[in-house]
Design a protein around this motif. Sequence first.
Motif, PDB file in Angstrom:
ATOM      1  N   GLY A   6       0.818  -1.212   0.000  1.00  0.00           N
ATOM      2  CA  GLY A   6       0.000   0.000   0.000  1.00  0.00           C
ATOM      3  C   GLY A   6       0.845   1.253   0.000  1.00  0.00           C
ATOM      4  N   THR A   7       0.767   2.016  -1.082  1.00  0.00           N
ATOM      5  CA  THR A   7       1.574   3.233  -1.213  1.00  0.00           C
ATOM      6  C   THR A   7       0.733   4.487  -1.354  1.00  0.00           C
ATOM      7  N   GLY A   8      -0.555   4.311  -1.643  1.00  0.00           N
ATOM      8  CA  GLY A   8      -1.407   5.469  -1.907  1.00  0.00           C
ATOM      9  C   GLY A   8      -1.499   5.812  -3.373  1.00  0.00           C
ATOM     10  N   LEU A   9      -0.765   5.106  -4.216  1.00  0.00           N
ATOM     11  CA  LEU A   9      -0.746   5.430  -5.644  1.00  0.00           C
ATOM     12  C   LEU A   9      -1.960   4.869  -6.389  1.00  0.00           C
ATOM     13  N   HIS A  10      -2.537   3.792  -5.896  1.00  0.00           N
ATOM     14  CA  HIS A  10      -3.598   3.127  -6.645  1.00  0.00           C
ATOM     15  C   HIS A  10      -4.919   3.880  -6.537  1.00  0.00           C
ATOM     16  N   GLU A  11      -5.713   3.789  -7.602  1.00  0.00           N
ATOM     17  CA  GLU A  11      -6.996   4.484  -7.657  1.00  0.00           C
ATOM     18  C   GLU A  11      -7.923   4.073  -6.513  1.00  0.00           C
ATOM     19  N   THR A  12      -7.882   2.789  -6.105  1.00  0.00           N
ATOM     20  CA  THR A  12      -8.785   2.321  -5.065  1.00  0.00           C
ATOM     21  C   THR A  12      -8.473   2.993  -3.732  1.00  0.00           C
ATOM     22  N   THR A  13      -7.189   3.111  -3.409  1.00  0.00           N
ATOM     23  CA  THR A  13      -6.805   3.759  -2.156  1.00  0.00           C
ATOM     24  C   THR A  13      -7.210   5.224  -2.169  1.00  0.00           C
ATOM     25  N   GLN A  14      -6.965   5.890  -3.281  1.00  0.00           N
ATOM     26  CA  GLN A  14      -7.315   7.307  -3.362  1.00  0.00           C
ATOM     27  C   GLN A  14      -8.827   7.521  -3.312  1.00  0.00           C
ATOM     28  N   GLY A  15      -9.584   6.580  -3.889  1.00  0.00           N
ATOM     29  CA  GLY A  15     -11.035   6.676  -3.802  1.00  0.00           C
ATOM     30  C   GLY A  15     -11.513   6.592  -2.363  1.00  0.00           C
ATOM     31  N   CYS A  16     -10.947   5.655  -1.598  1.00  0.00           N
ATOM     32  CA  CYS A  16     -11.290   5.538  -0.179  1.00  0.00           C
ATOM     33  C   CYS A  16     -10.876   6.790   0.585  1.00  0.00           C
ATOM     34  N   LEU A  17      -9.681   7.275   0.315  1.00  0.00           N
ATOM     35  CA  LEU A  17      -9.179   8.440   1.048  1.00  0.00           C
ATOM     36  C   LEU A  17     -10.072   9.658   0.847  1.00  0.00           C
ATOM     37  N   ARG A  18     -10.519   9.871  -0.378  1.00  0.00           N
ATOM     38  CA  ARG A  18     -11.373  11.039  -0.630  1.00  0.00           C
ATOM     39  C   ARG A  18     -12.671  10.947   0.166  1.00  0.00           C
ATOM     40  N   MET A  19     -13.239   9.742   0.227  1.00  0.00           N
ATOM     41  CA  MET A  19     -14.473   9.591   0.992  1.00  0.00           C
ATOM     42  C   MET A  19     -14.225   9.780   2.484  1.00  0.00           C
ATOM     43  N   ILE A  20     -13.152   9.186   2.985  1.00  0.00           N
ATOM     44  CA  ILE A  20     -12.851   9.297   4.411  1.00  0.00           C
ATOM     45  C   ILE A  20     -12.574  10.741   4.790  1.00  0.00           C
ATOM     46  N   MET A  21     -11.769  11.429   3.982  1.00  0.00           N
ATOM     47  CA  MET A  21     -11.358  12.786   4.318  1.00  0.00           C
ATOM     48  C   MET A  21     -12.512  13.785   4.238  1.00  0.00           C
ATOM     49  N   ASP A  22     -13.599  13.408   3.585  1.00  0.00           N
ATOM     50  CA  ASP A  22     -14.769  14.286   3.512  1.00  0.00           C
ATOM     51  C   ASP A  22     -15.734  14.065   4.672  1.00  0.00           C
ATOM     52  N   LYS A  23     -15.370  13.172   5.613  1.00  0.00           N
ATOM     53  CA  LYS A  23     -16.270  12.855   6.720  1.00  0.00           C
ATOM     54  C   LYS A  23     -15.698  13.355   8.046  1.00  0.00           C
ATOM     55  N   ASP A  24     -16.579  13.608   8.969  1.00  0.00           N
ATOM     56  CA  ASP A  24     -16.187  13.925  10.343  1.00  0.00           C
ATOM     57  C   ASP A  24     -16.350  12.660  11.169  1.00  0.00           C
ATOM     58  N   LEU A  25     -15.229  12.090  11.585  1.00  0.00           N
ATOM     59  CA  LEU A  25     -15.254  10.837  12.337  1.00  0.00           C
ATOM     60  C   LEU A  25     -14.955  11.061  13.817  1.00  0.00           C
ATOM     61  N   THR A  26     -15.129  12.272  14.269  1.00  0.00           N
ATOM     62  CA  THR A  26     -14.825  12.604  15.661  1.00  0.00           C
ATOM     63  C   THR A  26     -15.549  11.668  16.628  1.00  0.00           C
ATOM     64  N   GLY A  27     -14.751  11.010  17.475  1.00  0.00           N
ATOM     65  CA  GLY A  27     -15.306  10.119  18.483  1.00  0.00           C
ATOM     66  C   GLY A  27     -15.785   8.784  17.968  1.00  0.00           C
ATOM     67  N   LYS A  28     -15.599   8.489  16.671  1.00  0.00           N
ATOM     68  CA  LYS A  28     -16.131   7.270  16.070  1.00  0.00           C
ATOM     69  C   LYS A  28     -15.149   6.096  16.224  1.00  0.00           C
ATOM     70  N   SER A  29     -15.691   4.903  16.078  1.00  0.00           N
ATOM     71  CA  SER A  29     -14.878   3.683  16.032  1.00  0.00           C
ATOM     72  C   SER A  29     -14.844   3.165  14.595  1.00  0.00           C
TER      73      SER A  29
END
Length: 296
Positions: free
Chosen positions: A138-161
């Motif tokens: 896992g390097t972050g170069l693949h489209e699948t990783t970047q797709g996940c990252l964009r979704m995660i980074m657009d969310k507020d996960l404060t206090g979440k598990s």
Amino acid sequence: MLYEFTLHVPFKRIDEYTELLNAAGIYNLYYESPIEIIKVQNGYGYEEKENEKVDLKIYASDAEVEHLPEAYFALLEETLSISRNGISYISREETDWEETYEFEDIDLGNGWVIMYPNSKAQYDDQHVLKFDPLAAFGTGLHETTQGCLRMIMDKDLTGKSVLDLGTGSGMLTIAASLKGAEKVVAVDYEEVARELYHNAELNQLTNRLEVVQADLITGDYTIDDQYDLILINIGANETMSILERHDLLKHSNDFIISGLVEWHIDQLIAVFEAAGFSIKEKAQTNEWVTIHFSKG
């Protein structure tokens, strides 16, 4: 001085050549298998092209072997019964031979940048995820990783598990942590704790991180807890097996699933919809698809 000798040989005889060279005390060998990338149900696979020829490269240093290159010409001729006319070579200083691959920073286009250790860039107006892949997958170069990252980074996960299955080098775990997750459990078949904790330190994370080495499909490990979000970036077939093996859809109301190819997502979508989930967000880069499923 380092010498690189090259032989152009039939690929179907590569094991024979390798065994003969090893028996003669020659071990520093390299070749690339001739392959053809093919589409398979779960993504991509390959077929070896047995009838092609490959460049078999043999390396030797004059610090270890005397009278190079002549000594190796004679040894290769004798060992493989070939003419020296079929052997080419180049030489270079060993210090010039060493090469390092440096990753270029990745701008995710949503205010976040993946920043690698060699970077000297300044990002005063963007958020930064510092990342060092080390030896894990896992390097972050693949489209699948970047797709996940964009979704995660657009969310507020404060206090979440969060549960990150197939974490690899831990990039999605780090992302969820940076977005405020209080607890992240990262599971992988390989031993990746060193890489994940190293990247957590790079980002000065202080949340609760738990790394588990386990076989999610055939091992004894079971998922028993409830999570606010579950991340799976593996592949459709593997995801389906994990969902069934752990009755996973009962353990969260939110999933981000990636590692999916556009021609193999219908069955996975049907499984989620049958359990009462709907597609909250879907993103695609080239043929790779990332989906956020949500229930309730």
